[in-house]
Design an enzyme around this catalytic site. Structure first.
Site, PDB file in Angstrom:
ATOM      1  CG  ASP A   1       0.946  -1.248 -15.481  1.00 42.92           C
ATOM      2  OD1 ASP A   1       0.269  -1.895 -14.499  1.00 42.92           O
ATOM      3  OD2 ASP A   1       1.407  -0.276 -15.406  1.00 42.92           O
TER       4      ASP A   1
ATOM      5  NE  ARG B   1     -21.071   6.036   2.288  1.00 36.17           N
ATOM      6  CZ  ARG B   1     -20.764   5.715   3.385  1.00 36.17           C
ATOM      7  NH1 ARG B   1     -20.210   4.593   3.225  1.00 36.17           N
ATOM      8  NH2 ARG B   1     -20.975   6.478   4.647  1.00 36.17           N
TER       9      ARG B   1
ATOM     10  CG  HIS C   1       2.173  -0.789  -4.257  1.00 38.27           C
ATOM     11  ND1 HIS C   1       1.856   0.528  -4.224  1.00 38.27           N
ATOM     12  CD2 HIS C   1       3.277  -0.788  -5.230  1.00 38.27           C
ATOM     13  CE1 HIS C   1       2.563   1.222  -4.816  1.00 38.27           C
ATOM     14  NE2 HIS C   1       3.429   0.507  -5.414  1.00 38.27           N
TER      15      HIS C   1
HETATM   16  O1  F6P Z   1       4.777  -0.845 -13.417  1.00 32.54           O
HETATM   17  C1  F6P Z   1       3.546  -1.395 -13.158  1.00 32.54           C
HETATM   18  C2  F6P Z   1       3.290  -0.318 -12.157  1.00 32.54           C
HETATM   19  O2  F6P Z   1       2.536  -1.254 -11.438  1.00 32.54           O
HETATM   20  C3  F6P Z   1       2.581   0.817 -12.476  1.00 32.54           C
HETATM   21  O3  F6P Z   1       1.169   0.697 -12.958  1.00 32.54           O
HETATM   22  C4  F6P Z   1       2.720   1.969 -11.474  1.00 32.54           C
HETATM   23  O4  F6P Z   1       2.268   3.138 -12.032  1.00 32.54           O
HETATM   24  C5  F6P Z   1       3.808   1.701 -11.089  1.00 32.54           C
HETATM   25  O5  F6P Z   1       4.010   0.227 -11.267  1.00 32.54           O
HETATM   26  C6  F6P Z   1       4.087   1.946  -9.503  1.00 32.54           C
HETATM   27  O6  F6P Z   1       5.358   1.209  -9.160  1.00 32.54           O
HETATM   28  P1  F6P Z   1       6.231   1.807  -7.899  1.00 32.54           P
HETATM   29  O7  F6P Z   1       5.321   2.236  -6.712  1.00 32.54           O
HETATM   30  O8  F6P Z   1       7.109   0.366  -7.603  1.00 32.54           O
HETATM   31  O9  F6P Z   1       6.822   2.808  -8.342  1.00 32.54           O
END
Ligand code: F6P
Length: 343
Positions: free
Chosen positions: A127, A162, A272
Site C-alpha cells: 500500500d 465497454r 491478492h
Molecule cells: O495491508 C495491505 C493490504 O493489502 C490492504 O490493502 C488490504 O486491505 C489488506 O492488505 C487485505 O489483507 P487481507 O486480505 O490479508 O486481510
C-alpha cells in the site's frame, strides 16, 4: 549475538529478500539468526527455525514469506509483554528485526519504548502508506501487476465498447490506484483521500464517449468512499481486528454507472494477485538494502528505529513515527492527473 526476525501483517513481495539479506549479513558478522514462524504467534509460542545461508538459498525471487505471517501481537495477549521479555532472555536474543506494516511497526516501537526491548523495524507494504519512508518494498511490484492488468483490460474494453471498473488494493491510501491508473491511462481514478461523486465520474466517462472514445477504464482503490450522503452506501463487515473487510466498491459502483450512462460496464477486482508472486527487480534491491541496513542498525545498537528510503539513501528514523499515522498520496499529483487526464 542471536538476532531474531519475524514478518508481520499482510504478506508482500520482497519479504523473503529481506530475510535473506539479514541472514547473509548477520552470518558474515558472526551472528546467528532465528526466524519466528507466523509473526508474534511463533515468537510467543517458541516456534522458530535457525536461518542460515544454506536454508535461505533461492529466496530472492520468491514471493510471500517463508516464515509465515499473522496479524496479532503481544498486546492482544494478557501477559504478552512479560512473555515477550522472557522470550528475549530465554533465547538470549540481542535484537529482533520486525518486518511489517504500520501495525507491526507500531507494536515494535511500543515494545521498544515501553519494555525497553532491542527492536529494529523494516517497513513493508504494497500500500506504500508508511510514514517516514519514500517507498516501502512490495509497492512497485503491486503497481506493475495492476498496470499489466489495466493494459490487458484496455484491449478487451475497446473491442466491446465497454467501461471497465478495476479495483486495486489501498485501504487508507490510494498509491497503487494513482500510480497504476496514471501508468495505465485510466479515464478516472478514485482514491480514499478524495471522496468521490459518482455523478462526476459518469460525466468524465460521457465526455470521453462524446469525443468518440467508447471504452473507459475506471481505477478504484478498495478504500475509496463516496461523498457523505451520496451513493453507493457501503456497509462493510468487520474482520477479527475490527477493521472493515474491504473489497467490493467496484461491484457497488459499476451498476450505478451503467444505469446513469447506459454504457456496458464490467468489474475486475485484482485482489491478492497484487500481493502474490515474484518481486520486481526494484523491490528485490530495495528489500535487500533494507535487510542489510537492519543488521547495521543492530550492530550500532540503534534500536527503536526503522530503516527507510529517503531519496536514494537508506536512513534510520524512529519507528514511533508510524504510530497512528498514514502516508497518504500526493494530492497535488492527483489533482494534476485529474485535471489533465480524467475524461
Ligand atoms: O495491508 C495491505 C493490504 O493489502 C490492504 O490493502 C488490504 O486491505 C489488506 O492488505 C487485505 O489483507 P487481507 O486480505 O490479508 O486481510
Amino acid at each position: 549475538m542471536n538476532i531474531g526476525v519475524l514478518t508481520g501483517g499482510g504478506d508482500c513481495p520482497g519479504l523473503n529478500a529481506v530475510i535473506r539479506a539479514v541472514v547473509r549479513k548477520a552470518e558474515k558478522g558472526g551472528d546467528r539468526v532465528l526466524g519466528f514462524r507466523d509473526a508474534w504467534k511463533g515468537f510467543l509460542g517458541n516456534d522458530y527455525v535457525q536461518l542460515t545461508t544454506d536454508n535461505v538459498r533461492g529466496l530472492l525471487p520468491r514471493g510471500g514469506t517463508i516464515l509465515g505471517t499473522t496479524r496479532g501481537s503481544p498486546y492482544d495477549v494478557g501477559d504478552g509483554i512479560e512473555r515477550t521479555r522472557r522470550q528475549f532472555a530465554n533465547l538470549n536474543l540481542g535484537a529482533l528485526v520486525v518486518i511489517g506494516g504500520n501495525g507491526s511497526l507500531t507494536v515494535g516501537s511500543r515494545l521498544y519504548a515501553e519494555a525497553g526491548l532491542p527492536i529494529v523495524g523494516v517497513p513493508k507494504t504494497i500500500d506504500n502508506d508508511i510514514v517516514g519512508t519514500d517507498v516501502s518494498f512490495g509497492f512497485q511490484t503491486a503497481v506493475q501487476v495492476a498496470t499489466d492488468a489495466i493494459d490487458r483490460l484496455h484491449t478487451t474494453a475497446e473491442s466491446h465498447d465497454r467501461v471497465m471498473v478495476v479495483e486495486v488494493m489501498g485501504r487508507d491510501a490510494g498509491w497503487i490506484a494513482l500510480m497504476a491508473g496514471t501508468a495505465g491511462g485510466a479515464t478516472v481514478i478514485l482514491v480514499p483521500e478524495r471522496p468521490f461523486d459518482l455523478g462526476r465520474v459518469c460525466e468524465h466517462i460521457e465526455r470521453r464517449h462524446a469525443r468518440g472514445r467508447f471504452a473507459s477504464i475506471v481505477v478504484v482503490a478498495e478504500g475509496a468512499r463516496p461523498l457523505p450522503g451520496t451513493p453507493p452506501d457501503m456497509d462493510y463487515a468487520k474482520d477479527q481486528f475490527g477493521r472493515d473487510r474491504l473489497g467490493g466498491i467496484s461491484a457497488a459502483i459499476a451498476p450505478l454507472i451503467e444505469e446513469r450512462t447506459g454504457y456496458d460496464v464490467r468489474v475486475v477486482q485484482i485482489g491478492h494477485i497484487q500481493r502474490g508472486g515474484t518481486p520486481t527487480a526494484y523491490d528485490r534491491v530495495l528489500a535487500t538494502r533494507f535487510g542489510l541496513a537492519a543488521v547495521d542498525a543492530v550492530a550500532a545498537r540503534d534500536f527503536g528505529k526503522m530503516v527507510v528510503l529517503r531519496g536514494a539513501t537508506i536512513e534510520r528514523v524512529p519507528m514511533a513515527l508510524t504510530q497512528g499515522n498514514t502516508r497518504t498520496i500526493d494530492l497535488s499529483l492527483y489533482d494534476e492527473v485529474e485535471s489533465v487526464f480524467f475524461g
